[in-house]
Design a protein around this motif. Sequence first.
Motif, PDB file in Angstrom:
ATOM      1  N   LEU A 100     -14.743   3.857  16.843  1.00 24.89           N
ATOM      2  CA  LEU A 100     -14.596   3.339  15.483  1.00 24.89           C
ATOM      3  C   LEU A 100     -13.296   3.789  14.825  1.00 24.89           C
ATOM      4  CD1 LEU A 100     -18.222   3.778  14.081  1.00 24.89           C
ATOM      5  CD2 LEU A 100     -17.196   1.756  15.103  1.00 24.89           C
ATOM      6  N   ILE A 101     -12.888   3.024  13.829  1.00 19.60           N
ATOM      7  CA  ILE A 101     -11.664   3.289  13.080  1.00 19.60           C
ATOM      8  C   ILE A 101     -12.010   3.231  11.591  1.00 19.60           C
ATOM      9  CG2 ILE A 101      -9.305   2.533  12.614  1.00 19.60           C
ATOM     10  CD1 ILE A 101      -9.576   0.910  15.346  1.00 19.60           C
ATOM     11  N   LEU A 102     -11.638   4.254  10.859  1.00 20.34           N
ATOM     12  CA  LEU A 102     -11.847   4.313   9.417  1.00 20.34           C
ATOM     13  C   LEU A 102     -10.536   3.941   8.726  1.00 20.34           C
ATOM     14  CD1 LEU A 102     -13.518   5.211   6.892  1.00 20.34           C
ATOM     15  CD2 LEU A 102     -12.556   7.495   7.268  1.00 20.34           C
ATOM     16  N   VAL A 103     -10.617   3.000   7.805  1.00 16.84           N
ATOM     17  CA  VAL A 103      -9.441   2.550   7.060  1.00 16.84           C
ATOM     18  C   VAL A 103      -9.689   2.805   5.578  1.00 16.84           C
ATOM     19  CG1 VAL A 103      -7.938   0.608   6.511  1.00 16.84           C
ATOM     20  CG2 VAL A 103      -9.074   0.712   8.747  1.00 16.84           C
ATOM     21  N   VAL A 104      -8.802   3.569   4.956  1.00 15.13           N
ATOM     22  CA  VAL A 104      -8.885   3.847   3.520  1.00 15.13           C
ATOM     23  C   VAL A 104      -7.672   3.214   2.857  1.00 15.13           C
ATOM     24  CG1 VAL A 104      -8.977   5.627   1.741  1.00 15.13           C
ATOM     25  CG2 VAL A 104     -10.059   6.045   3.969  1.00 15.13           C
ATOM     26  N   ILE A 105      -7.934   2.326   1.912  1.00 13.99           N
ATOM     27  CA  ILE A 105      -6.862   1.715   1.123  1.00 13.99           C
ATOM     28  C   ILE A 105      -6.879   2.398  -0.246  1.00 13.99           C
ATOM     29  CG2 ILE A 105      -5.987  -0.396   0.051  1.00 13.99           C
ATOM     30  CD1 ILE A 105      -7.445  -1.976   2.257  1.00 13.99           C
ATOM     31  N   PHE A 106      -5.718   2.914  -0.639  1.00 11.50           N
ATOM     32  CA  PHE A 106      -5.645   3.589  -1.933  1.00 11.50           C
ATOM     33  C   PHE A 106      -4.330   3.277  -2.617  1.00 11.50           C
ATOM     34  CE2 PHE A 106      -3.930   6.530   1.127  1.00 11.50           C
ATOM     35  CZ  PHE A 106      -2.960   7.267   0.483  1.00 11.50           C
ATOM     36  N   ASP A 107      -4.270   3.594  -3.909  1.00 12.25           N
ATOM     37  CA  ASP A 107      -3.070   3.333  -4.697  1.00 12.25           C
ATOM     38  C   ASP A 107      -2.681   4.577  -5.481  1.00 12.25           C
ATOM     39  OD1 ASP A 107      -4.915   3.410  -6.772  1.00 12.25           O
ATOM     40  OD2 ASP A 107      -4.813   1.271  -7.218  1.00 12.25           O
ATOM     41  N   GLU A 108      -1.935   4.403  -6.575  1.00 11.27           N
ATOM     42  CA  GLU A 108      -1.412   5.542  -7.333  1.00 11.27           C
ATOM     43  C   GLU A 108      -2.500   6.364  -8.019  1.00 11.27           C
ATOM     44  OE1 GLU A 108      -2.093   2.273 -10.074  1.00 11.27           O
ATOM     45  OE2 GLU A 108      -0.885   2.297  -8.251  1.00 11.27           O
ATOM     46  N   ARG A 109      -3.718   5.848  -8.117  1.00  8.32           N
ATOM     47  CA  ARG A 109      -4.815   6.623  -8.714  1.00  8.32           C
ATOM     48  C   ARG A 109      -5.178   7.828  -7.853  1.00  8.32           C
ATOM     49  NH1 ARG A 109      -9.684   2.738  -9.212  1.00  8.32           N
ATOM     50  NH2 ARG A 109      -8.976   2.369  -7.100  1.00  8.32           N
ATOM     51  N   SER A 110      -4.829   7.781  -6.577  1.00  6.83           N
ATOM     52  CA  SER A 110      -5.165   8.853  -5.648  1.00  6.83           C
ATOM     53  C   SER A 110      -3.887   9.406  -5.037  1.00  6.83           C
ATOM     54  CB  SER A 110      -6.098   8.312  -4.557  1.00  6.83           C
ATOM     55  OG  SER A 110      -6.611   9.375  -3.776  1.00  6.83           O
ATOM     56  N   SER A 111      -4.054  10.282  -4.053  1.00  9.87           N
ATOM     57  CA  SER A 111      -2.897  10.823  -3.345  1.00  9.87           C
ATOM     58  C   SER A 111      -3.261  10.992  -1.880  1.00  9.87           C
ATOM     59  CB  SER A 111      -2.499  12.176  -3.928  1.00  9.87           C
ATOM     60  OG  SER A 111      -3.510  13.132  -3.647  1.00  9.87           O
ATOM     61  N   LEU A 112      -2.258  11.081  -1.044  1.00  8.29           N
ATOM     62  CA  LEU A 112      -2.499  11.269   0.378  1.00  8.29           C
ATOM     63  C   LEU A 112      -3.276  12.555   0.620  1.00  8.29           C
ATOM     64  CD1 LEU A 112      -2.189  10.497   3.331  1.00  8.29           C
ATOM     65  CD2 LEU A 112       0.085  11.582   3.303  1.00  8.29           C
TER      66      LEU A 112
END
Length: 163
Positions: A100-112
């Motif tokens: 399996l592969i987990l994909v997280v899409i995030f923007d400026e509300r979060s951080s790496l």
Amino acid sequence: MLSSQMVIYEEEHQQLTEICERLVRDALAKAIFIVDKDGQLVTATGETSGIDTTGLASLVAGSTAATGSLALMLGEEEFPVHFHEGKNKHLHVSVIGDTLILVVIFDERSSLGLVRLRVKRAYAEMADVIAAVAEKAKDGNKDMDIFGEITDDDIDSLFNDAF
């Protein structure tokens, strides 16, 4: 190790979805997907409208396979985590187990950093679910041979009756 044609039972699918829903909140992510390495979408949570989930699943699987080949060329077993930084949206991609592969899409509300921290915590839970799936598959294969009782004569009879 699970085969690439893994069956995820409803109970484990629900557990994976709940882990992803919690991860969306904890990581302040836009959306989270779990994809198998064959490019099939397993689950999606968060803001998924407007995203071609079938295309995303296929492209993520292909990208992960290509990255795995790059790792082998460099003498690594694999690169289990990749990060893609865009102008407005970013992708954090993690290989979970062998399938399996987990994909997280995030923007400026979060951080790496926040995403990596939350993914690390969720990863252990997901690995436990996958182990449960593998155990069920191992135990279930003994009882799942639906063709075991069919003989060659049964097959001949089936096709001869059709004409």
